[in-house]
Design a protein around this motif. Structure first.
Motif, PDB file in Angstrom:
ATOM      1  N   ALA A 509      18.798 -17.494 -23.904  1.00  0.00           N
ATOM      2  CA  ALA A 509      20.116 -16.895 -23.679  1.00  0.00           C
ATOM      3  C   ALA A 509      20.938 -17.742 -22.713  1.00  0.00           C
ATOM      4  O   ALA A 509      22.165 -17.853 -22.865  1.00  0.00           O
ATOM      5  N   ALA A 510      20.271 -18.325 -21.714  1.00  0.00           N
ATOM      6  CA  ALA A 510      20.974 -19.186 -20.764  1.00  0.00           C
ATOM      7  C   ALA A 510      21.582 -20.388 -21.473  1.00  0.00           C
ATOM      8  O   ALA A 510      22.745 -20.754 -21.256  1.00  0.00           O
ATOM      9  N   ALA A 511      20.792 -21.025 -22.350  1.00  0.00           N
ATOM     10  CA  ALA A 511      21.282 -22.191 -23.090  1.00  0.00           C
ATOM     11  C   ALA A 511      22.439 -21.805 -24.007  1.00  0.00           C
ATOM     12  O   ALA A 511      23.452 -22.529 -24.098  1.00  0.00           O
ATOM     13  N   ARG A 512      22.323 -20.665 -24.651  1.00  0.00           N
ATOM     14  CA  ARG A 512      23.369 -20.216 -25.571  1.00  0.00           C
ATOM     15  C   ARG A 512      24.661 -19.878 -24.816  1.00  0.00           C
ATOM     16  O   ARG A 512      25.769 -20.194 -25.270  1.00  0.00           O
ATOM     17  N   CYS A 513      24.508 -19.277 -23.636  1.00  0.00           N
ATOM     18  CA  CYS A 513      25.656 -18.879 -22.822  1.00  0.00           C
ATOM     19  C   CYS A 513      26.514 -20.090 -22.446  1.00  0.00           C
ATOM     20  O   CYS A 513      27.730 -20.098 -22.646  1.00  0.00           O
ATOM     21  N   VAL A 514      25.901 -21.133 -21.905  1.00  0.00           N
ATOM     22  CA  VAL A 514      26.686 -22.298 -21.468  1.00  0.00           C
ATOM     23  C   VAL A 514      27.172 -23.109 -22.663  1.00  0.00           C
ATOM     24  O   VAL A 514      28.216 -23.767 -22.593  1.00  0.00           O
ATOM     25  N   ALA A 515      26.426 -23.075 -23.769  1.00  0.00           N
ATOM     26  CA  ALA A 515      26.899 -23.758 -24.981  1.00  0.00           C
ATOM     27  C   ALA A 515      28.183 -23.112 -25.482  1.00  0.00           C
ATOM     28  O   ALA A 515      29.148 -23.805 -25.849  1.00  0.00           O
ATOM     29  N   LEU A 530      29.368 -28.168 -18.556  1.00  0.00           N
ATOM     30  CA  LEU A 530      28.759 -27.090 -19.330  1.00  0.00           C
ATOM     31  C   LEU A 530      27.773 -27.639 -20.355  1.00  0.00           C
ATOM     32  O   LEU A 530      26.702 -27.056 -20.582  1.00  0.00           O
ATOM     33  N   LEU A 531      28.130 -28.759 -20.978  1.00  0.00           N
ATOM     34  CA  LEU A 531      27.208 -29.370 -21.937  1.00  0.00           C
ATOM     35  C   LEU A 531      25.924 -29.807 -21.238  1.00  0.00           C
ATOM     36  O   LEU A 531      24.818 -29.653 -21.782  1.00  0.00           O
ATOM     37  N   ALA A 532      26.076 -30.360 -20.039  1.00  0.00           N
ATOM     38  CA  ALA A 532      24.889 -30.774 -19.289  1.00  0.00           C
ATOM     39  C   ALA A 532      23.993 -29.579 -18.992  1.00  0.00           C
ATOM     40  O   ALA A 532      22.762 -29.653 -19.114  1.00  0.00           O
ATOM     41  N   ALA A 533      24.612 -28.466 -18.598  1.00  0.00           N
ATOM     42  CA  ALA A 533      23.819 -27.253 -18.339  1.00  0.00           C
ATOM     43  C   ALA A 533      23.115 -26.794 -19.616  1.00  0.00           C
ATOM     44  O   ALA A 533      21.950 -26.353 -19.574  1.00  0.00           O
ATOM     45  N   HIS A 534      23.806 -26.895 -20.753  1.00  0.00           N
ATOM     46  CA  HIS A 534      23.203 -26.506 -22.039  1.00  0.00           C
ATOM     47  C   HIS A 534      21.959 -27.352 -22.321  1.00  0.00           C
ATOM     48  O   HIS A 534      20.889 -26.823 -22.658  1.00  0.00           O
ATOM     49  N   PHE A 535      22.094 -28.658 -22.196  1.00  0.00           N
ATOM     50  CA  PHE A 535      20.954 -29.533 -22.458  1.00  0.00           C
ATOM     51  C   PHE A 535      19.833 -29.285 -21.446  1.00  0.00           C
ATOM     52  O   PHE A 535      18.648 -29.359 -21.784  1.00  0.00           O
ATOM     53  N   MET A 536      20.218 -28.987 -20.197  1.00  0.00           N
ATOM     54  CA  MET A 536      19.208 -28.741 -19.176  1.00  0.00           C
ATOM     55  C   MET A 536      18.392 -27.496 -19.501  1.00  0.00           C
ATOM     56  O   MET A 536      17.161 -27.526 -19.484  1.00  0.00           O
ATOM     57  N   PHE A 537      19.068 -26.408 -19.829  1.00  0.00           N
ATOM     58  CA  PHE A 537      18.344 -25.180 -20.128  1.00  0.00           C
ATOM     59  C   PHE A 537      17.483 -25.347 -21.382  1.00  0.00           C
ATOM     60  O   PHE A 537      16.368 -24.815 -21.449  1.00  0.00           O
ATOM     61  N   GLU A 538      17.980 -26.080 -22.371  1.00  0.00           N
ATOM     62  CA  GLU A 538      17.167 -26.293 -23.562  1.00  0.00           C
ATOM     63  C   GLU A 538      15.954 -27.171 -23.260  1.00  0.00           C
ATOM     64  O   GLU A 538      14.874 -26.956 -23.810  1.00  0.00           O
ATOM     65  N   SER A 539      16.129 -28.144 -22.373  1.00  0.00           N
ATOM     66  CA  SER A 539      14.986 -28.989 -22.026  1.00  0.00           C
ATOM     67  C   SER A 539      13.949 -28.216 -21.235  1.00  0.00           C
ATOM     68  O   SER A 539      12.772 -28.576 -21.215  1.00  0.00           O
ATOM     69  N   PHE A 540      14.384 -27.143 -20.563  1.00  0.00           N
ATOM     70  CA  PHE A 540      13.460 -26.323 -19.787  1.00  0.00           C
ATOM     71  C   PHE A 540      12.689 -25.336 -20.654  1.00  0.00           C
ATOM     72  O   PHE A 540      11.757 -24.689 -20.176  1.00  0.00           O
ATOM     73  N   LEU A 541      13.091 -25.198 -21.922  1.00  0.00           N
ATOM     74  CA  LEU A 541      12.389 -24.262 -22.796  1.00  0.00           C
ATOM     75  C   LEU A 541      10.972 -24.748 -23.070  1.00  0.00           C
ATOM     76  O   LEU A 541      10.744 -25.926 -23.375  1.00  0.00           O
ATOM     77  N   ALA A 542      10.029 -23.840 -22.975  1.00  0.00           N
ATOM     78  CA  ALA A 542       8.657 -24.201 -23.336  1.00  0.00           C
ATOM     79  C   ALA A 542       8.568 -24.495 -24.827  1.00  0.00           C
ATOM     80  O   ALA A 542       7.800 -25.357 -25.265  1.00  0.00           O
TER      81      ALA A 542
END
Length: 895
Positions: A509-515, A530-542
């Motif tokens: 949800a965090a990745a989707r929110c900033v995307a 915002l794009l950087a935050a999106h990539f960051m949250f997606e990279s943090f996904l297990a």
């Protein structure tokens, strides 16, 4: 005016006083043993009198600081702490205070009222740690007094009314007081907690658990009540009269003293004939009786008493008179009448000096409570509103005014909204997010204008971020649905919402929110953010749906960026971290990291405590460098993080993660003892964060990996069991790969079936996501070991593919380890060559533990005693006890 009868001696408190005396003896003895003593009991049972006696006894040989919480100060952050520790600091100038507190001065100073709060929110845990440091320094200073050492005694009365921040600190510091020359004595009423905050109940329970003595005070017996009667009214006193006095008051010391004061004032003799009159007199000593007693006085006396009750503590006669609308001379007359009626306290030493006449206090906390609760709600609200106006006019800070505004009825007042918002900012700046939350929630009820409402919701979300991510999500979503946020605030709210979702273990949800926020933002630095935050949250996904596709997008977006601004640098950091996980060329990864830094350091605005981007960006850079063998560069970054968080008072998850990152560097170096120390401290700090936070998983995972390298298998198993380390894993990525570490643990324990399932899961996850860094996820080696007998072809293929990945990555530690593990599946001659190459590669890497293992494997294969001795020396230096034992066995076999 009728003279007040002398205060009788303390009765039936010998055991409680003896216990306190023993605690003081231990404090002043050769071991300087401190601790906690807790007294509990109903109102009027004698807690305050007992504490006063303890204070008198302690002052002869200790430094004593005493304070009492008040019902009207429960919403004032750190009020009790200021009253307790303030006197110790009042006599010092700023230079002396700075010397005493050291780095803690800037962190604890605003909470103590020593300095003006800064613009940034303070970490609550950091403030508590700074107060711990202050207390330890005060205790040390008092023991170092040149004349004679005087250990420290803190006395906190009416702790049931203590503000949450002070009570939290007292509870958290209590277990450590036994190690300091500090005795904390606390008294509270359990009945007041029934309708109070749940946190207060928990904190007082923590104090009770930490106490060396926890006593419930009982009412006086009939015999002790008779002693009070004779002391107040003269001897002989009739037995029937004494028994009736005890029955009327139920042995409550305060009510007994008040009853006897009434008897003395009326000249009532202690005879059997007078006994029937006691019940009517006794009513006046209780809540309704106190109110009735006040009602018998002049209306101006009522107004002055009400004003004093609303002001609560540190009540000046001038302020009470102004609030009551009385002229100064009339206020002095009313104060004297209230003292005579035993509503207000008598003057010290029985005098009525002009100096004393300027200060008011109630005869007993019970009296203040009864008076405050007797004021009609509408009148009480009006008095609080007038008090807020008075304090505003006299220049008090909004934080001091807010406790009155919280009691005022909502009225659509823009000025009240402004003051409450400013008060919330000041509360955050001293490390009191709960107080900030109360102010902002009250501001919403005022209510603010439709446009301002979105801003208040945003501020409320920010205030709740550290304490309640779920609440933050709710407020920020509402704020984003409303008009009123500027473009900049809308972006900030979106990023904060993403952070809150991530902290709430909703990484997708965090990745989707900033995307979604990036799509709605025009091209430019903010959209990149915002794009950087999106990539960051997606990279943090297990786990993610299409990791390779996301990596390709990141490559296209970031590879050619020069790192001209912080948005570009953040994207480069994310690209470097992703490239490291994918096992791309290590030199390429390092080059990306360096483009994201400025002279080897995070750029201004991308630092460890900068809030625009968050600490994750420099952390990802350091991790990428650490897993590409650039350990000196990583260590410089992580040491800077440690110092920055400690100096800034960031003692929660941030400081925990800094210790974990330093531990990761030491683990990669093979300095296993040092790594374990860092990681255990990181885990201790992570445990304080509470819940199953990602930072706790990181600490446990790296500590397990370190213990396995040390050969401490049983200890690793206990750690994994204590923290339930295993499926289901969190949504967030764990440092290093959690399944690989757990699979190695299960293999070491001989639980091969479970180990195989875990390692197969790691294989599926890492392969699907295109993550082939065998330093991060070394599952191929352990899975190949398990499959060597049942599926030798697949085992050999796994090791060969791991070697190809390591060669493509190019980091010497990865290449050397892959050569060592490949040798286990090769014929003897080929194995010797592979191990020789492995030693060469690892010798030029920073990975001393892996080098020791390769040298020992080579020694066992060739019988080379020189390699075995070198392996033993390295293993002992690393703290790899299991490897060292194996090396000694190899040397002994050759003798």
């Amino acid at each position: 005016m009728t003279a007040t009868p002398p205060t009788p001696r303390l009765l039936e408190r010998e055991l409680e006083m003896a216990a306190a005396t023993r605690a003081l003896d231990a404090l002043c003895g050769p071991r300087r043993s401190g601790g906690v003593v807790v007294y509990r009991g109903e109102a009027g049972v004698g807690k305050t009198a007992l504490l006063a006696r303890i204070e008198d006894a302690a002052r002869a040989r200790c430094t004593v600081y005493a304070a009492r919480a008040g019902e009207s100060t429960t919403n004032q952050p750190f009020h009790l702490v200021r009253r307790l520790l303030g006197p110790a600091l009042d006599s010092m100038d700023e230079a002396t205070s700075r010397t005493l507190l050291g780095p803690a001065f800037d962190v604890a100073g605003p909470a103590l009222g020593l300095t003006v709060p800064g613009a940034r929110p303070a970490d609550p845990q950091g403030v508590r740690d700074a107060l711990d440091a202050l207390l330890a320094e005060l205790a040390r200073e008092r023991l170092a007094a040149p004349d004679r050492p005087r250990p420290l005694v803190l006395i906190a009365d009416d702790a049931h009314w203590a503000d949450g921040e002070s009570l939290t600190w007292l509870a958290s510091s209590a277990p450590r007081l036994a190690e300091l020359p500090v005795l904390l004595v606390v008294a509270h009423r359990p009945e007041e907690l029934a309708d109070g905050p749940r946190e207060a109940v928990g904190h007082l329970a923590e104090l009770a658990r930490a106490a060396r003595l926890h006593v419930t005070l009982q009412s006086l017996t009939a015999e002790a009540t008779g002693d009070l009667v004779r002391a107040a009214l003269g001897d002989p006193a009739d037995a029937v009269f004494c028994r009736e006095a005890w029955a009327v008051t139920s042995g409550n010391p305060y009510e007994t003293v008040e009853l006897l004061a009434k008897c003395s004032a009326r000249g009532l003799a202690p005879t059997e004939e007078s006994a029937p009159l006691l019940r009517a007199l006794g009513i006046t000593a209780r809540g309704s009786g106190i109110v009735a007693r006040l009602g018998e006085l002049d209306p101006d006396c009522n107004r002055l008493a009400w004003a004093a009750a609303v002001l609560g503590t540190d009540i000046s006669l001038a302020a009470a008179a102004e609030l009551a609308g009385l002229a100064p001379e009339r206020a002095r007359i009313c104060a004297a009448l209230l003292r005579e009626a035993r509503i207000l306290a008598p003057a010290p030493d029985g005098g009525h000096t002009a100096e004393w006449a300027e200060t008011l206090d109630f005869q007993h906390p019970l009296v203040g409570t009864a008076v405050y609760r007797s004021v009609l709600p509408a009148t009480r609200t009006a008095l609080h509103g007038r008090a807020a106006w008075m304090l505003t006019r006299s220049g008090h800070a909004p934080a001091a005014i807010s406790r009155h505004l919280l009691e005022v009825h909502p009225d659509g007042d823009p000025e009240a909204v402004r003051l409450l918002r400013e008060a919330a900012a000041q509360h955050l700046a001293v490390g009191a997010p709960e107080a900030a939350r109360r102010c902002l929630e009250r501001a919403l009820r005022e209510p603010p204008s439709r446009v301002e409402r979105a801003q208040v919701l945003y501020e409320l979300g920010c205030a709740c971020l550290l304490t309640s991510p779920a609440t933050t999500v709710e407020h920020l979503r509402k704020a984003l649905e409303l008009p009123g946020l500027t473009d900049q605030l809308r972006i900030e709210a979106t990023l904060r919402l993403g952070q809150a979702l991530a902290h709430n273990n909703e990484m997708r949800a965090a990745a989707r929110c900033v995307a979604d926020g990036a799509v709605a933002t025009r091209p430019g630095p903010q959209r990149l953010r915002l794009l950087a935050a999106h990539f960051m949250f997606e990279s943090f996904l297990a786990e993610e749906d299409d990791g390779p596709a996301r990596s390709e997008q990141l490559i296209l977006l970031a590879d050619e960026l020069p790192g001209a601004d912080n948005a570009e640098r953040a994207l480069l950091a994310l690209r470097a971290f992703d490239a490291m996980l994918r096992g791309e060329d290590a030199d390429r990864v390092a080059a990306l990291c360096r483009r994201a830094l400025v002279d080897g350091r995070p750029a201004p605005g991308l630092g460890w405590t900068d809030t625009e981007w968050g600490f994750e960006i420099p952390a990802l850079l350091g991790i990428a460098l650490a897993f590409t063998d650039r350990l000196d560069e990583a260590e410089e970054l992580f040491t800077d993080a440690l110092g920055t968080f400690e100096i800034g008072g960031w003692s929660g998850a941030h400081l925990a993660f800094a210790h974990i990152l330093c531990g990761a560097v030491e683990r990669r170096r093979g300095r296993l003892v040092e790594a374990e120390a860092y990681l255990r401290e990181g885990l201790r700090l992570a445990d304080r964060v509470g819940g199953r936070a990602t930072v706790q998983w990181d600490a446990v995972c790296l500590l397990l990996d370190t213990l396995l390298a040390r050969g401490h298998i049983d200890e690793a198993q206990r750690l994994a069991d204590d923290y339930a380390f295993g499926p289901p894993y969190p949504d967030a990525l764990i440092l290093p790969d959690a399944r690989s570490v757990r699979g190695r643990l299960l293999l070491a324990l001989g639980r091969t079936k479970e180990a195989k399932a875990e390692l197969e899961a790691a294989a599926e996850s890492m392969t699907r996501r295109g993550r082939h860094n065998i330093l991060w996820a070394p599952w191929p080696y352990d899975l190949a070991e398990l499959l060597a007998d049942e599926a030798p072809a697949r085992a050999a293929a796994l090791v060969a593919e791991a070697h190809r990945c390591a060669s493509r990555f190019g980091a010497p530690s990865a290449v050397g380890e892959s050569l060592r593990r490949t040798a286990a599946f090769a014929p003897p001659d080929r194995a010797r060559a592979l191990l020789t190459d492995a030693v060469r590669e690892l010798a030029r890497s920073p990975a001393a533990y892996e080098e020791a293992a390769a040298r020992l494997d080579l020694a066992e294969t060739t019988g080379d005693r020189a390699q075995a001795r070198r392996a033993l020396t390295l293993a002992e230096t690393c703290g790899a006890d299991g490897l060292a034992e194996r090396a000694r066995a190899a040397l002994a076999a050759e003798d």
